[in-house]
Each structure stands twice: as C-alpha cells, then as structure tokens.
Design a protein around this motif. Sequence first.
Motif, PDB file in Angstrom:
ATOM      1  N   ASN A 228       0.855  -1.187   0.000  1.00  0.00           N
ATOM      2  CA  ASN A 228       0.000   0.000   0.000  1.00  0.00           C
ATOM      3  C   ASN A 228       0.893   1.240   0.000  1.00  0.00           C
ATOM      4  OD1 ASN A 228      -2.164   1.728   0.141  1.00  0.00           O
ATOM      5  ND2 ASN A 228      -2.580   1.356   2.312  1.00  0.00           N
ATOM      6  N   LEU A 229       1.635   1.382  -1.102  1.00  0.00           N
ATOM      7  CA  LEU A 229       2.665   2.407  -1.213  1.00  0.00           C
ATOM      8  C   LEU A 229       2.546   3.124  -2.549  1.00  0.00           C
ATOM      9  CD1 LEU A 229       5.635   0.139  -0.066  1.00  0.00           C
ATOM     10  CD2 LEU A 229       4.503   1.853   1.360  1.00  0.00           C
ATOM     11  N   ASN A 230       3.097   4.322  -2.615  1.00  0.00           N
ATOM     12  CA  ASN A 230       3.181   5.036  -3.881  1.00  0.00           C
ATOM     13  C   ASN A 230       4.330   4.472  -4.707  1.00  0.00           C
ATOM     14  OD1 ASN A 230       1.063   6.816  -3.192  1.00  0.00           O
ATOM     15  ND2 ASN A 230       2.491   8.130  -2.057  1.00  0.00           N
ATOM     16  N   ILE A 231       4.253   4.658  -6.013  1.00  0.00           N
ATOM     17  CA  ILE A 231       5.281   4.119  -6.893  1.00  0.00           C
ATOM     18  C   ILE A 231       6.644   4.737  -6.593  1.00  0.00           C
ATOM     19  CG2 ILE A 231       4.832   5.830  -8.699  1.00  0.00           C
ATOM     20  CD1 ILE A 231       5.878   2.122  -9.109  1.00  0.00           C
ATOM     21  N   GLU A 232       6.649   5.937  -6.011  1.00  0.00           N
ATOM     22  CA  GLU A 232       7.914   6.592  -5.668  1.00  0.00           C
ATOM     23  C   GLU A 232       8.677   5.835  -4.585  1.00  0.00           C
ATOM     24  OE1 GLU A 232       5.285   9.248  -7.714  1.00  0.00           O
ATOM     25  OE2 GLU A 232       4.990   8.172  -5.816  1.00  0.00           O
ATOM     26  N   SER A 233       8.003   4.923  -3.883  1.00  0.00           N
ATOM     27  CA  SER A 233       8.652   4.163  -2.807  1.00  0.00           C
ATOM     28  C   SER A 233       9.506   3.017  -3.341  1.00  0.00           C
ATOM     29  CB  SER A 233       7.593   3.598  -1.855  1.00  0.00           C
ATOM     30  OG  SER A 233       6.799   4.626  -1.307  1.00  0.00           O
ATOM     31  N   PHE A 234       9.477   2.797  -4.643  1.00  0.00           N
ATOM     32  CA  PHE A 234      10.206   1.682  -5.240  1.00  0.00           C
ATOM     33  C   PHE A 234      11.435   2.187  -5.989  1.00  0.00           C
ATOM     34  CE2 PHE A 234       5.980   0.230  -4.441  1.00  0.00           C
ATOM     35  CZ  PHE A 234       6.133  -1.085  -4.050  1.00  0.00           C
ATOM     36  N   PRO A 235      12.517   1.372  -5.965  1.00  0.00           N
ATOM     37  CA  PRO A 235      12.610   0.011  -5.438  1.00  0.00           C
ATOM     38  C   PRO A 235      12.499  -0.031  -3.914  1.00  0.00           C
ATOM     39  CG  PRO A 235      14.766   0.791  -6.112  1.00  0.00           C
ATOM     40  CD  PRO A 235      13.787   1.824  -6.576  1.00  0.00           C
ATOM     41  N   LEU A 236      11.762  -1.017  -3.449  1.00  0.00           N
ATOM     42  CA  LEU A 236      11.532  -1.204  -2.019  1.00  0.00           C
ATOM     43  C   LEU A 236      12.571  -2.170  -1.470  1.00  0.00           C
ATOM     44  CD1 LEU A 236       9.610  -0.756   0.442  1.00  0.00           C
ATOM     45  CD2 LEU A 236       8.390  -2.806  -0.325  1.00  0.00           C
ATOM     46  N   VAL A 237      13.265  -1.744  -0.421  1.00  0.00           N
ATOM     47  CA  VAL A 237      14.282  -2.597   0.203  1.00  0.00           C
ATOM     48  C   VAL A 237      13.655  -3.314   1.398  1.00  0.00           C
ATOM     49  CG1 VAL A 237      16.512  -2.671   1.369  1.00  0.00           C
ATOM     50  CG2 VAL A 237      16.146  -1.082  -0.534  1.00  0.00           C
ATOM     51  N   MET A 238      13.840  -4.622   1.428  1.00  0.00           N
ATOM     52  CA  MET A 238      13.241  -5.455   2.474  1.00  0.00           C
ATOM     53  C   MET A 238      14.341  -6.315   3.102  1.00  0.00           C
ATOM     54  SD  MET A 238      10.191  -8.208   1.872  1.00  0.00           S
ATOM     55  CE  MET A 238       9.662  -9.335   3.151  1.00  0.00           C
ATOM     56  N   ASN A 239      14.401  -6.333   4.405  1.00  0.00           N
ATOM     57  CA  ASN A 239      15.429  -7.096   5.112  1.00  0.00           C
ATOM     58  C   ASN A 239      14.840  -8.368   5.723  1.00  0.00           C
ATOM     59  OD1 ASN A 239      17.561  -5.236   4.660  1.00  0.00           O
ATOM     60  ND2 ASN A 239      16.794  -3.947   6.326  1.00  0.00           N
ATOM     61  N   ILE A 240      15.550  -9.475   5.548  1.00  0.00           N
ATOM     62  CA  ILE A 240      15.214 -10.735   6.206  1.00  0.00           C
ATOM     63  C   ILE A 240      16.289 -10.988   7.268  1.00  0.00           C
ATOM     64  CG2 ILE A 240      14.872 -13.217   5.939  1.00  0.00           C
ATOM     65  CD1 ILE A 240      12.750 -11.641   4.509  1.00  0.00           C
ATOM     66  N   LEU A 241      15.907 -10.974   8.520  1.00  0.00           N
ATOM     67  CA  LEU A 241      16.865 -11.124   9.610  1.00  0.00           C
ATOM     68  C   LEU A 241      17.097 -12.599   9.935  1.00  0.00           C
ATOM     69  CD1 LEU A 241      15.522  -8.305  11.972  1.00  0.00           C
ATOM     70  CD2 LEU A 241      17.261  -8.141  10.169  1.00  0.00           C
ATOM     71  N   GLN A 242      18.244 -12.884  10.499  1.00  0.00           N
ATOM     72  CA  GLN A 242      18.555 -14.266  10.892  1.00  0.00           C
ATOM     73  C   GLN A 242      17.515 -14.814  11.859  1.00  0.00           C
ATOM     74  OE1 GLN A 242      22.535 -14.243  12.487  1.00  0.00           O
ATOM     75  NE2 GLN A 242      23.480 -14.640  10.482  1.00  0.00           N
ATOM     76  N   SER A 243      17.046 -13.960  12.747  1.00  0.00           N
ATOM     77  CA  SER A 243      16.106 -14.404  13.783  1.00  0.00           C
ATOM     78  C   SER A 243      14.730 -14.768  13.220  1.00  0.00           C
ATOM     79  CB  SER A 243      15.948 -13.305  14.839  1.00  0.00           C
ATOM     80  OG  SER A 243      15.476 -12.103  14.242  1.00  0.00           O
ATOM     81  N   GLU A 244      14.455 -14.396  11.990  1.00  0.00           N
ATOM     82  CA  GLU A 244      13.141 -14.666  11.399  1.00  0.00           C
ATOM     83  C   GLU A 244      13.043 -16.072  10.799  1.00  0.00           C
ATOM     84  OE1 GLU A 244      11.105 -11.028   9.505  1.00  0.00           O
ATOM     85  OE2 GLU A 244      13.236 -10.628   9.158  1.00  0.00           O
ATOM     86  N   TRP A 245      14.175 -16.730  10.645  1.00  0.00           N
ATOM     87  CA  TRP A 245      14.168 -18.070  10.067  1.00  0.00           C
ATOM     88  C   TRP A 245      13.764 -19.114  11.100  1.00  0.00           C
ATOM     89  CZ3 TRP A 245      14.427 -19.040   5.042  1.00  0.00           C
ATOM     90  CH2 TRP A 245      15.001 -18.076   4.198  1.00  0.00           C
ATOM     91  N   SER A 246      13.012 -20.099  10.648  1.00  0.00           N
ATOM     92  CA  SER A 246      12.646 -21.232  11.509  1.00  0.00           C
ATOM     93  C   SER A 246      13.238 -22.500  10.905  1.00  0.00           C
ATOM     94  CB  SER A 246      11.124 -21.383  11.610  1.00  0.00           C
ATOM     95  OG  SER A 246      10.546 -20.240  12.194  1.00  0.00           O
ATOM     96  N   LYS A 247      13.925 -23.259  11.744  1.00  0.00           N
ATOM     97  CA  LYS A 247      14.528 -24.493  11.252  1.00  0.00           C
ATOM     98  C   LYS A 247      13.479 -25.593  11.199  1.00  0.00           C
ATOM     99  CE  LYS A 247      18.568 -27.456  11.864  1.00  0.00           C
ATOM    100  NZ  LYS A 247      19.798 -27.707  12.666  1.00  0.00           N
ATOM    101  N   LYS A 248      13.418 -26.252  10.064  1.00  0.00           N
ATOM    102  CA  LYS A 248      12.462 -27.342   9.885  1.00  0.00           C
ATOM    103  C   LYS A 248      13.109 -28.641  10.325  1.00  0.00           C
ATOM    104  CE  LYS A 248       9.573 -29.639   6.415  1.00  0.00           C
ATOM    105  NZ  LYS A 248       9.217 -29.711   4.966  1.00  0.00           N
TER     106      LYS A 248
END
Length: 264
Positions: free
Chosen positions: A242-262
């Motif tokens: 839900n952003l304006n086109i001016e917000s792109f490219p959008l940078v998104m971070n995936i942190l180590q703590s967000e991973w779940s080991k299967k």
Amino acid sequence: MFLYSLLFFALLPIIFYLFARHQDNKNFVFLFSIIIFGSISLLYFSPHAIIGTFSESKLMSRIDSNIKKNNELSFEDLNSISSLQNEELGFIYLSQLITNSLKTSSFDSADSIIQFISSKYVGDEYQIEKFELLTQIRDAKYPDYLNAEIRVRNFLPVDCQENGKIQLITQLFLKNGPSIPISYQELNDYNLVSNFFIDKATAPVNGFDLPSMILNKETGVLNLTLNCDEQNFLLSKEVSLNLNIESFPLVMNILQSEWSKKEQ
C-alpha cells in the motif's frame, strides 16, 4: 430474408403483366425491371455490394476517428464491426483495435473495447488472450510500474556457510488470494540467495505480477524455503504494498532471527 420476400412479392405484378396477353410495351417493362432489380442486387446482395461496402467503410472510419480522438467506442459499433466476420476473426480484429488505440495513447478507447470483448467473448478459449490484452493496456497506461522491484537483503541462518551447498525457493502470494504465486524463483548461488529481487520478470503468469499488486495496493505473503547442506529453514512474512510508486525500489530485510529451522 425479409428483404428477399419483399422483392419476390414486388416482382409478382410485373411477372403477371409480362405473361398477360394483349399488353403493349412488354419489352420496355422487361428492360426497366431488369435495370431496377439488377441495381438493387448490385447495391445490396452481391459479394461486392456497393451499399454494404460503403456502410462497412463508414463504420470503420467512425471507429478509427473515435480512437484518434480517444473517445469511448459504442457497444453497437463494436458489435457491428465484429459481426462482419466469424467469431475468431472478430476477436482478432478487436484485439488489433486495442493495439491501435494504445499506439496513440487512446486509453479510453482501449478500455471500452476490452469491456466489450469481456462481455461478448466469454468462452474459456479466450481467457488467456483477454488477460494478455488487459496486461497490455495496464502496461501502456502505467509505464512507471513496469520497472518496480523489491530488493531483498537476506541475512541467512548461521548454519548456512558461503562455501556450502545452498538452495532458496522464493514465492510471493496475494494474501487471501489464489494459490498462483505473484513471483517464483529457485536460486542456487550464495550471493543471489543473500541478495535477490522480485519484479515483473519473476512472475510465472504474465500480468499477474508485482506491478498489479502495487497498482491495487495489495498485501502479499513472502514464503521462503531454504536448504543449506541438507538443513531446511522456512520463513513466511507479510509484505504490504500500500505504497506510492515513488517508494520503489523497495528494500526489504530478512533477519537471521526470522528463520525457523524445519526438523527432519
């Protein structure tokens, strides 16, 4: 059919006159009849009918003029022009009209044509082509969205070594949407896994893609499946667009703590 019947009944008095006895000027009446009905046949019924050809030419000129002026085309005109040929050729002709409209940035004309196509051609055999046409219109109307991308900086679990075997499967879905992904990738290079991007080109289905999500200000769900040296990790994360086109490219971070080991 009605016109044929009318002509037949119109001929009856002439036929009776020609076969009647003691009538003068039969040759004149016969010649005059040939001229009149021959002219009618030429104008309306022959393969090269002048009236029919003129009417079609006038209709096509009116449609072309409306497209140049970026006017909406009437369903009546579109139905008339598409009915001049069989269903498949009619669809092809209307598709070409959309292409012509987009060349002159006549978006109102293109929108009216695709609305007519959507209502007239409802068979399954036309669904893919209609989706392609909708995508063409969207891309022409909103060119700034074509190069929009999400750049993902992926901080991998500590168990993932740079020199180890690695594979990442990325899937972006519409939240509460269909099971068809907006984006799908399989990455096997450590650098690509650590820094990947999502854009129009990563969509499995043309038109059902990131620009569409941004235009509709959708929320997506990014699902990641990571395999590092036979160890599996999972991640699921919401992505609000839900952003304006001016917000792109959008940078998104995936942190180590967000991973779940299967677990195996």
